[in-house]
Design an enzyme around this catalytic site. Structure first.
Site, mmCIF file in Angstrom:
data_model
loop_
_atom_site.group_PDB
_atom_site.id
_atom_site.type_symbol
_atom_site.label_atom_id
_atom_site.label_comp_id
_atom_site.label_asym_id
_atom_site.label_seq_id
_atom_site.Cartn_x
_atom_site.Cartn_y
_atom_site.Cartn_z
ATOM 1 N N TYR A 119 -57.231 14.568 -2.130
ATOM 2 C CA TYR A 119 -57.071 13.557 -1.060
ATOM 3 C C TYR A 119 -58.358 13.937 -0.206
ATOM 4 O O TYR A 119 -58.672 14.962 0.234
ATOM 5 C CB TYR A 119 -55.884 13.723 -0.387
ATOM 6 C CG TYR A 119 -55.740 12.632 0.908
ATOM 7 C CD1 TYR A 119 -55.563 11.307 0.383
ATOM 8 C CD2 TYR A 119 -55.793 13.068 2.107
ATOM 9 C CE1 TYR A 119 -55.363 10.270 1.524
ATOM 10 C CE2 TYR A 119 -55.516 11.970 3.208
ATOM 11 C CZ TYR A 119 -55.341 10.911 2.798
ATOM 12 O OH TYR A 119 -55.348 9.927 3.918
ATOM 13 N N ASP A 164 -60.019 11.547 15.404
ATOM 14 C CA ASP A 164 -59.872 10.470 14.243
ATOM 15 C C ASP A 164 -59.510 9.103 14.902
ATOM 16 O O ASP A 164 -58.171 8.740 14.792
ATOM 17 C CB ASP A 164 -58.607 11.043 13.673
ATOM 18 C CG ASP A 164 -58.408 10.349 12.281
ATOM 19 O OD1 ASP A 164 -59.200 9.501 11.750
ATOM 20 O OD2 ASP A 164 -57.294 10.428 11.785
ATOM 21 N N ASP A 214 -59.215 8.238 2.104
ATOM 22 C CA ASP A 214 -58.701 7.286 3.441
ATOM 23 C C ASP A 214 -59.793 6.535 3.904
ATOM 24 O O ASP A 214 -60.738 6.903 4.500
ATOM 25 C CB ASP A 214 -58.355 8.329 4.400
ATOM 26 C CG ASP A 214 -57.891 7.816 5.763
ATOM 27 O OD1 ASP A 214 -57.695 6.670 5.897
ATOM 28 O OD2 ASP A 214 -57.480 8.679 6.619
ATOM 29 N N ASP A 245 -59.512 4.137 6.289
ATOM 30 C CA ASP A 245 -59.171 3.819 7.482
ATOM 31 C C ASP A 245 -58.894 2.292 7.667
ATOM 32 O O ASP A 245 -58.032 1.948 6.793
ATOM 33 C CB ASP A 245 -60.342 4.236 8.405
ATOM 34 C CG ASP A 245 -60.334 5.669 8.771
ATOM 35 O OD1 ASP A 245 -59.251 6.328 8.616
ATOM 36 O OD2 ASP A 245 -61.317 6.112 9.601
ATOM 37 N N HIS A 273 -57.453 4.163 0.506
ATOM 38 C CA HIS A 273 -56.274 3.320 1.117
ATOM 39 C C HIS A 273 -56.831 2.639 2.381
ATOM 40 O O HIS A 273 -57.839 3.324 3.016
ATOM 41 C CB HIS A 273 -55.005 3.918 1.539
ATOM 42 C CG HIS A 273 -55.125 5.304 2.466
ATOM 43 N ND1 HIS A 273 -55.086 5.302 3.809
ATOM 44 C CD2 HIS A 273 -54.760 6.527 2.020
ATOM 45 C CE1 HIS A 273 -55.265 6.424 4.063
ATOM 46 N NE2 HIS A 273 -55.034 7.426 3.110
ATOM 47 N N GLU A 318 -55.535 0.547 5.875
ATOM 48 C CA GLU A 318 -54.683 0.469 6.870
ATOM 49 C C GLU A 318 -54.703 -0.770 7.905
ATOM 50 O O GLU A 318 -55.892 -1.266 7.854
ATOM 51 C CB GLU A 318 -54.420 1.874 7.642
ATOM 52 C CG GLU A 318 -55.474 1.943 8.712
ATOM 53 C CD GLU A 318 -55.675 3.435 9.157
ATOM 54 O OE1 GLU A 318 -55.295 4.149 8.310
ATOM 55 O OE2 GLU A 318 -55.849 3.537 10.356
ATOM 56 N N CYS A 372 -54.492 8.273 14.790
ATOM 57 C CA CYS A 372 -53.407 9.118 13.758
ATOM 58 C C CYS A 372 -52.364 8.417 13.663
ATOM 59 O O CYS A 372 -51.677 7.916 14.690
ATOM 60 C CB CYS A 372 -53.223 10.564 14.178
ATOM 61 S SG CYS A 372 -52.114 11.447 13.414
ATOM 62 N N ARG A 377 -52.043 0.862 3.384
ATOM 63 C CA ARG A 377 -51.114 1.292 4.390
ATOM 64 C C ARG A 377 -50.761 0.646 5.456
ATOM 65 O O ARG A 377 -51.352 -0.134 6.013
ATOM 66 C CB ARG A 377 -51.929 2.665 4.775
ATOM 67 C CG ARG A 377 -51.505 3.215 6.049
ATOM 68 C CD ARG A 377 -51.996 4.446 6.368
ATOM 69 N NE ARG A 377 -52.149 4.627 7.795
ATOM 70 C CZ ARG A 377 -52.540 5.800 8.640
ATOM 71 N NH1 ARG A 377 -53.225 6.864 7.745
ATOM 72 N NH2 ARG A 377 -52.537 6.127 9.737
ATOM 73 N N GLU A 436 -46.577 4.543 6.614
ATOM 74 C CA GLU A 436 -47.138 5.716 7.410
ATOM 75 C C GLU A 436 -46.012 6.132 8.264
ATOM 76 O O GLU A 436 -44.992 5.151 8.988
ATOM 77 C CB GLU A 436 -48.300 5.438 8.320
ATOM 78 C CG GLU A 436 -48.688 6.110 9.145
ATOM 79 C CD GLU A 436 -49.133 7.685 8.651
ATOM 80 O OE1 GLU A 436 -48.414 8.290 7.875
ATOM 81 O OE2 GLU A 436 -50.323 8.093 9.000
ATOM 82 N N ASN A 476 -46.797 10.821 3.136
ATOM 83 C CA ASN A 476 -47.652 11.692 3.908
ATOM 84 C C ASN A 476 -46.898 12.803 4.528
ATOM 85 O O ASN A 476 -46.280 12.545 5.670
ATOM 86 C CB ASN A 476 -48.149 10.720 4.852
ATOM 87 C CG ASN A 476 -49.296 11.629 5.890
ATOM 88 O OD1 ASN A 476 -49.748 12.638 5.391
ATOM 89 N ND2 ASN A 476 -49.807 10.853 6.796
HETATM 90 C C1 MIC Z 1 -53.287 10.749 6.544
HETATM 91 C C2 MIC Z 1 -54.240 10.556 7.734
HETATM 92 O O1 MIC Z 1 -54.555 9.190 7.785
HETATM 93 C C3 MIC Z 1 -55.467 11.270 7.439
HETATM 94 O O2 MIC Z 1 -56.692 11.023 8.029
HETATM 95 O O3 MIC Z 1 -55.441 12.565 6.701
HETATM 96 C C4 MIC Z 1 -53.587 11.214 8.964
HETATM 97 C C5 MIC Z 1 -53.267 12.454 9.010
HETATM 98 C C6 MIC Z 1 -52.962 13.287 10.244
HETATM 99 O O4 MIC Z 1 -53.778 12.747 11.209
HETATM 100 O O5 MIC Z 1 -52.123 14.061 10.563
HETATM 101 C C7 MIC Z 1 -52.620 10.340 9.440
HETATM 102 O O6 MIC Z 1 -52.573 9.255 10.314
HETATM 103 O O7 MIC Z 1 -51.449 10.435 9.164
HETATM 104 MG MG MG Z 2 -56.453 8.879 8.362
#
Ligand code: MIC
Ligand code: MG
Length: 307
Positions: free
Chosen positions: A48, A62, A89, A91, A116, A118, A126, A161, A195, A217
């Site tokens: 991943y 993030d 990912d 986004d 994926h 979202e 996040c 997602r 999510e 996740n």
């Molecule tokens: C899965 C996720 O999108 C990621 O970017 O890895 C994040 C992981 C995290 O921030 O813990 C998420 O949004 O869950």
């Molecule tokens: Mg992410």
């Protein structure tokens, strides 16, 4: 040596077949190409590429600051060193629906097996934080349709997602998530990433409402408890990601090492915890390159060359 001998399309097909087998696939997040080698070596099913890891790696939060080129570039570096399928990912798709179509093609060119996409608004955050907002169903569906339209390799996996679960508490949030997941699958998503599920029964509710595979996740310090692969498989999940697990461990070790250096003036006390030089060389296949060197570099035409 030089790594993956499998073509991107072969990896995509293998990923589709593995998903169809009904087994739950385990995809740890690779924080760099080298860690992808380790993931493959340890017998996992895929790699991943996490947006959270990629942005953290750059020293950024993030929140959608990374660009398509940065993410695709890193994903390509990771995908090319492993025979495993790589899931990325993407986004919110890096723009409007037209951009999403281009994102899919760029990810195909990067050699990954799927991505994926979202339904958060920008700036995204996040999925396990509070205060998230999602776009309306129409926009979410348009993103997925644009992704499907842009795809050239039919085996490239487009996963939708939905972050809607985290926008409303309790039963209502779950119902919204199930309804949206269904609509995104109807729009052409090959798999669904619900999510911030609160517990196993929520994974079960989503999985049983859908005909497409569902991803769980297992990110630490988030909204979901850390369930076992067996628990998630029994609840109907078909993919589990550990997106930030290896980075968190590596950074924890880095901090402890710096503390030891500060306190003791030498790293002697932590050398036993380190990956050895020999193991590192094994992972990057020094032996293979040596062989190549002696087999190809010293080759002389006319000789009956033995490998
Ligand atoms: C899965 C996720 O999108 C990621 O970017 O890895 C994040 C992981 C995290 O921030 O813990 C998420 O949004 O869950
Ligand atoms: Mg992410």
């Amino acid at each position: 040596m030089l790594f993956s001998r499998e073509t991107p399309s072969a990896k995509r097909r293998a990923f589709r077949e593995a998903l169809a087998s009904g087994e739950i696939l385990r995809l740890p997040g690779a924080f760099n190409p080298l860690s992808a080698r380790l993931i493959e070596d340890k017998g996992f099913d895929g790699v991943y590429v996490s947006g959270a890891v990629l942005s953290a790696d750059l020293g950024l939060p993030d929140i959608g600051l990374t660009t398509l080129s940065e993410v695709a570039g890193r994903a390509a570096q990771i995908a090319r060193v492993t025979d495993l399928p790589t899931l990325v990912d993407a986004d919110t798709g890096f723009g409007e629906p037209m951009n999403v179509a281009r994102t899919v093609q760029t990810m195909e060119d990067a050699g990954v097996a799927g991505m994926h996409l979202e339904d958060q608004v920008n700036p995204k955050r996040c999925g396990h934080l509070d205060g998230k907002e999602v776009v309306g169903l129409g926009d979410a569906v348009r993103r997925v349709r644009a992704a499907v339209d842009g795809r050239r390799d039919p085996d490239f996996l487009i996963m939708a997602r939905t972050d809607v679960r985290g926008t409303e508490p309790g039963e209502r949030g779950l119902r919204l998530a199930v309804d949206r997941a269904k609509a995104l699958a109807d729009a052409g998503a090959d798999a669904i990433f619900p999510e911030a599920m609160a517990d196993l029964s929520e994974f079960e509710a989503v999985a049983s409402a859908l005909d497409v595979p569902v991803l769980a996740n297992m990110t630490e310090f988030g909204k979901s408890e850390l369930f076992t692969v067996k628990q998630l498989g029994d609840a109907g999940a078909r993919i589990v990601i550990y997106p930030v697990t290896l980075l968190r461990m590596a950074m924890g070790a880095a901090e402890r090492t710096l503390d030891t250096l500060n306190a003791e003036g030498t790293q002697n006390a932590v050398v036993g915890d380190m990956q050895t030089r020999a193991r590192l060389y094994e992972l990057v296949d020094y032996a293979g390159y040596n062989h190549f060197d002696s087999a190809v570099f010293t080759y002389e035409p006319g000789q009956n060359h033995q490998h």
